[in-house]
Design a protein around this motif. Structure first.
Motif, mmCIF file in Angstrom:
data_model
loop_
_atom_site.group_PDB
_atom_site.id
_atom_site.type_symbol
_atom_site.label_atom_id
_atom_site.label_comp_id
_atom_site.label_asym_id
_atom_site.label_seq_id
_atom_site.Cartn_x
_atom_site.Cartn_y
_atom_site.Cartn_z
ATOM 1 N N ILE A 241 0.874 -1.172 0.000
ATOM 2 C CA ILE A 241 0.000 0.000 0.000
ATOM 3 C C ILE A 241 0.908 1.218 0.000
ATOM 4 N N LEU A 242 0.929 1.940 -1.120
ATOM 5 C CA LEU A 242 1.898 3.011 -1.308
ATOM 6 C C LEU A 242 1.272 4.390 -1.205
ATOM 7 N N LYS A 243 2.116 5.410 -1.234
ATOM 8 C CA LYS A 243 1.727 6.813 -1.049
ATOM 9 C C LYS A 243 0.525 7.181 -1.911
ATOM 10 N N GLY A 244 -0.356 7.995 -1.318
ATOM 11 C CA GLY A 244 -1.538 8.455 -2.024
ATOM 12 C C GLY A 244 -2.689 7.470 -2.046
ATOM 13 N N SER A 245 -2.505 6.302 -1.450
ATOM 14 C CA SER A 245 -3.558 5.283 -1.459
ATOM 15 C C SER A 245 -4.668 5.618 -0.475
ATOM 16 N N VAL A 246 -5.899 5.294 -0.879
ATOM 17 C CA VAL A 246 -7.054 5.387 0.006
ATOM 18 C C VAL A 246 -7.820 4.074 -0.146
ATOM 19 N N ILE A 247 -8.065 3.425 0.995
ATOM 20 C CA ILE A 247 -8.878 2.206 1.016
ATOM 21 C C ILE A 247 -10.118 2.539 1.838
ATOM 22 N N PRO A 248 -11.286 2.587 1.214
ATOM 23 C CA PRO A 248 -12.515 2.971 1.922
ATOM 24 C C PRO A 248 -12.946 1.932 2.964
ATOM 25 N N SER A 249 -13.811 2.342 3.843
ATOM 26 C CA SER A 249 -14.330 1.471 4.905
ATOM 27 C C SER A 249 -15.034 0.252 4.336
ATOM 28 N N GLY A 250 -14.905 -0.859 5.059
ATOM 29 C CA GLY A 250 -15.596 -2.085 4.716
ATOM 30 C C GLY A 250 -14.963 -2.900 3.607
ATOM 31 N N CYS A 251 -13.823 -2.478 3.094
ATOM 32 C CA CYS A 251 -13.207 -3.164 1.962
ATOM 33 C C CYS A 251 -12.339 -4.338 2.394
ATOM 34 N N VAL A 252 -12.139 -5.264 1.471
ATOM 35 C CA VAL A 252 -11.200 -6.364 1.605
ATOM 36 C C VAL A 252 -10.181 -6.207 0.485
ATOM 37 N N VAL A 253 -8.900 -6.256 0.845
ATOM 38 C CA VAL A 253 -7.834 -6.177 -0.147
ATOM 39 C C VAL A 253 -7.272 -7.587 -0.305
ATOM 40 N N ALA A 254 -7.363 -8.125 -1.516
ATOM 41 C CA ALA A 254 -6.922 -9.488 -1.792
ATOM 42 C C ALA A 254 -5.413 -9.620 -1.601
ATOM 43 N N ALA A 255 -4.974 -10.821 -1.261
ATOM 44 C CA ALA A 255 -3.554 -11.096 -1.063
ATOM 45 C C ALA A 255 -2.751 -10.688 -2.294
ATOM 46 N N ASP A 256 -1.543 -10.201 -2.049
ATOM 47 C CA ASP A 256 -0.575 -9.858 -3.100
ATOM 48 C C ASP A 256 -1.062 -8.746 -4.024
ATOM 49 N N THR A 257 -1.815 -7.795 -3.472
ATOM 50 C CA THR A 257 -2.301 -6.653 -4.243
ATOM 51 C C THR A 257 -1.397 -5.461 -4.006
ATOM 52 N N ARG A 258 -1.169 -4.680 -5.051
ATOM 53 C CA ARG A 258 -0.388 -3.442 -4.947
ATOM 54 C C ARG A 258 -1.330 -2.264 -5.157
ATOM 55 N N ILE A 259 -1.508 -1.436 -4.104
ATOM 56 C CA ILE A 259 -2.395 -0.277 -4.200
ATOM 57 C C ILE A 259 -1.539 0.982 -4.281
ATOM 58 N N THR A 260 -1.807 1.778 -5.325
ATOM 59 C CA THR A 260 -1.012 2.989 -5.566
ATOM 60 C C THR A 260 -1.889 4.210 -5.821
ATOM 61 N N LYS A 261 -3.184 4.094 -5.531
ATOM 62 C CA LYS A 261 -4.098 5.193 -5.847
ATOM 63 C C LYS A 261 -5.270 5.185 -4.874
ATOM 64 N N PRO A 262 -6.056 6.245 -4.878
ATOM 65 C CA PRO A 262 -7.246 6.254 -4.021
ATOM 66 C C PRO A 262 -8.406 5.481 -4.644
ATOM 67 N N PHE A 263 -9.080 4.702 -3.814
ATOM 68 C CA PHE A 263 -10.340 4.058 -4.187
ATOM 69 C C PHE A 263 -11.451 4.787 -3.451
ATOM 70 N N VAL A 264 -12.669 4.746 -3.976
ATOM 71 C CA VAL A 264 -13.775 5.504 -3.371
ATOM 72 C C VAL A 264 -14.956 4.648 -2.941
ATOM 73 N N THR A 265 -15.102 3.453 -3.477
ATOM 74 C CA THR A 265 -16.273 2.617 -3.182
ATOM 75 C C THR A 265 -16.065 1.840 -1.888
ATOM 76 N N GLU A 266 -16.969 2.044 -0.926
ATOM 77 C CA GLU A 266 -16.921 1.277 0.310
ATOM 78 C C GLU A 266 -17.434 -0.136 0.066
ATOM 79 N N ASN A 267 -17.080 -1.041 0.967
ATOM 80 C CA ASN A 267 -17.582 -2.422 0.965
ATOM 81 C C ASN A 267 -17.351 -3.126 -0.367
#
Length: 147
Positions: free
Chosen positions: A102-128
Motif C-alpha cells: 500500500i503506497l503513497k496516495g492510497s485510500v482504502i474505503p471502509s468495509g473493503c477487503v484487499v486481496a492477497a498480493d495486491t499493490r495499491i497505488t491510488k485512491p479508491f472511493v467505493t466502500e464495501n
C-alpha cells in the motif's frame, strides 16, 4: 524481532495488536494514527514520513508494507520534485490480505477487503468492495466480512 523507530508521532485511538516481527517507522514530522481494535498479524512494515491513518476494526495479515514516501526524491529537468510523499488513508473495518503493498496516495474505503498480493497505488472511493490484482482494481461491490 520487532522494530519501533519513531521520531515523529504515533497516536493510538484504542487497543491495537502489533504482531511479531512488525516494523513501525515514523520519521520526524510524520504521523501514524491507529484506530481501535486494529490487528497487525506479523512481519508487516509501516513507514510514515507525512501521514498514515488507519481506521477502527482493521485486520492486517502478514508481510504487508504500507509507505507514504519513496524515501528518495526524483527531480525533473527544471529541478521540481516529481515524487513527493502523499498521505495514506485506510478506512474502518478493512481487511488486508498477506503480501500487500500500500503506497503513497492510497485510500482504502471502509468495509473493503484487499486481496492477497495486491499493490495499491491510488485512491479508491467505493466502500464495501473487494480490491485486488496488479494494478489494483475493484473486483466486487456490496460485500461484507466478519473477523
Amino acid at each position: 524481532r520487532s522494530i519501533w523507530e519513531v521520531a515523529g508521532k504515533v497516536v493510538f485511538n484504542g487497543k491495537a495488536v502489533i504482531g511479531n516481527g512488525c516494523k513501525i517507522c515514523v520519521m520526524g514530522g510524520g504521523k501514524l494514527v491507529i484506530g481501535q481494535r486494529v490487528r497487525f498479524t506479523a512481519e508487516s512494515t509501516v513507514v510514515a514520513s507525512t501521514h498514515i491513518e488507519i481506521g477502527d476494526d482493521c485486520l492486517f495479515s502478514w508481510d504487508i508494507l504500507i509507505m507514504d514516501t519513496d524515501f528518495h526524491g526524483i527531480y525533473d529537468d527544471g529541478g521540481s520534485l516529481i515524487n513527493p510523499p502523499a498521505a495514506v488513508t485506510i478506512g474502518n473495518h478493512v481487511w488486508v490480505g498477506c503480501r500487500c503493498l500500500i503506497l503513497k496516495g492510497s485510500v482504502i474505503p471502509s468495509g473493503c477487503v484487499v486481496a492477497a498480493d495486491t499493490r495499491i497505488t491510488k485512491p479508491f472511493v467505493t466502500e464495501n468492495c473487494v480490491i485486488g490484482r496488479n494494478p489494483a482494481v475493484e473486483i466486487k461491490r456490496d460485500i461484507g466480512w466478519v473477523r
